[in-house]
Structure formats: C-alpha cells, structure tokens
Design a protein around this motif. Structure first.
Motif, PDB file in Angstrom:
ATOM      1  N   UNK A 102       0.850  -1.184   0.000  1.00 40.43           N
ATOM      2  CA  UNK A 102       0.000   0.000   0.000  1.00 40.43           C
ATOM      3  C   UNK A 102       0.890   1.240   0.000  1.00 40.43           C
ATOM      4  N   UNK A 103       0.807   2.012  -1.076  1.00 36.81           N
ATOM      5  CA  UNK A 103       1.626   3.218  -1.204  1.00 36.81           C
ATOM      6  C   UNK A 103       0.728   4.447  -1.104  1.00 36.81           C
ATOM      7  N   UNK A 104       1.267   5.490  -0.512  1.00 34.20           N
ATOM      8  CA  UNK A 104       0.512   6.730  -0.373  1.00 34.20           C
ATOM      9  C   UNK A 104       1.490   7.890  -0.308  1.00 34.20           C
ATOM     10  N   UNK A 105       0.982   9.070  -0.532  1.00 34.31           N
ATOM     11  CA  UNK A 105       1.816  10.256  -0.491  1.00 34.31           C
ATOM     12  C   UNK A 105       1.166  11.367   0.303  1.00 34.31           C
ATOM     13  N   UNK A 113       8.881  22.287  -0.522  1.00 29.15           N
ATOM     14  CA  UNK A 113      10.015  21.585  -1.098  1.00 29.15           C
ATOM     15  C   UNK A 113      10.225  20.158  -0.654  1.00 29.15           C
ATOM     16  N   UNK A 114       9.327  19.576   0.117  1.00 29.42           N
ATOM     17  CA  UNK A 114       9.545  18.177   0.481  1.00 29.42           C
ATOM     18  C   UNK A 114       8.243  17.389   0.615  1.00 29.42           C
ATOM     19  N   UNK A 115       7.767  16.853  -0.519  1.00 30.45           N
ATOM     20  CA  UNK A 115       6.646  15.909  -0.451  1.00 30.45           C
ATOM     21  C   UNK A 115       7.133  14.565   0.093  1.00 30.45           C
ATOM     22  N   UNK A 116       6.281  13.882   0.824  1.00 31.91           N
ATOM     23  CA  UNK A 116       6.649  12.619   1.465  1.00 31.91           C
ATOM     24  C   UNK A 116       5.804  11.501   0.866  1.00 31.91           C
ATOM     25  N   UNK A 117       6.449  10.375   0.545  1.00 28.99           N
ATOM     26  CA  UNK A 117       5.753   9.206   0.021  1.00 28.99           C
ATOM     27  C   UNK A 117       6.242   7.973   0.759  1.00 28.99           C
ATOM     28  N   UNK A 122       1.027  -5.046   3.204  1.00 28.05           N
ATOM     29  CA  UNK A 122      -0.337  -5.247   3.673  1.00 28.05           C
ATOM     30  C   UNK A 122      -0.479  -6.357   4.692  1.00 28.05           C
ATOM     31  N   UNK A 123       0.414  -7.330   4.688  1.00 28.24           N
ATOM     32  CA  UNK A 123       0.307  -8.465   5.607  1.00 28.24           C
ATOM     33  C   UNK A 123       0.903  -8.136   6.972  1.00 28.24           C
TER      34      UNK A 123
END
Length: 140
Positions: A102-105, A113-117, A122-123
C-alpha cells in the motif's frame, strides 16, 4: 433586485417548488435498504450519512427522523457504539507477505520543497520505504 411577488411568479412559471417527502412512506422498503447497507460498506455510517446515502443512491425521499428510528430498531447495539464513538474496525485479510503493498503520499508540504511518500506491506504492516522527494520549491 426582484420582489417576492416576481420570485413566486417565476417559480410557478418554471414549475419549481420545494420538494416535500411523500405522505406515504414505505418503511419496509427503507428498513430493507438500511439492512442492506449495514451488511455492506454502510456499517460504520451514522444516521445522517445513512439518510443521505438512501436519498442519493436509491432515490428514496424519507425524513431523517424515520431513518434514525429505524436504524435504532434494526441495530440498537451498533447505534450505541456509533453514539459512543467506539466503532469496530473492518476486517482485512491478506494471504501473505509481499502479496499487496500500500503506497501513499503526503503532498501538503510540496510547496515547501519536500513531499513525502511511503509504502507498507499489507500483511505485516511494516514500513517498506518512506521517502522525502528531492525537488525544487514550486510556487503555486
């Protein structure tokens, strides 16, 4: 600026009026719809959200008080849990590690200047990666 008389005339001219709930409400149908939603994704909804869902999804005009009363009759334990804000979490099953990630941002900090992702397994719910992207500050 229009007068109230002009407004009434225009409403009548275009056939517009306030929508009122019908006199006869089929409570059995509404109760069936409530049970159907409680067995699915609507199990965590409070009565106002459930009322809105019934109006939008099934196009049934019913007073909020009727939905509130029927919900209390159909699911008294769930109503008490919803009222006390102690809801049960949905059950989530995953066959094994690395089956689903599961990926999110979080882009609220992008203007600075700093987006985080990040990504989790999932298990095991372990964090696989958490990255602060390197980018130039963009003015919006």
């Amino acid at each position: 600026m229009s007068t109230s008389r002009t407004l009434c005339y225009r409403l009548k001219q275009f056939g517009l009026s306030r929508s009122h709930a019908p006199e006869e409400i089929d409570e059995e149908r509404v109760a069936h719809l409530i049970r159907q939603e409680l067995n699915g994704d609507g199990c965590l909804l409070r009565y106002r959200a459930l009322w809105r869902l019934i109006r939008r999804k099934y196009h049934v005009k019913v007073p909020r008080r009727v939905v509130q009363r029927l919900l209390r009759e159909i699911d008294p334990e769930g109503s008490n849990e919803r009222r006390s804000h102690r809801l049960k979490r949905r059950e989530y099953n995953n066959p094994g590690p690395n089956f689903c990630w599961h990926a999110d941002g979080y882009d609220k900090l992008r203007p600075h200047g700093f987006p985080i992702h990040g990504c989790i397994d999932g298990f095991s719910r372990h964090v696989l990666w958490l990255v602060r992207s390197l980018q130039e500050q963009q003015c919006q």
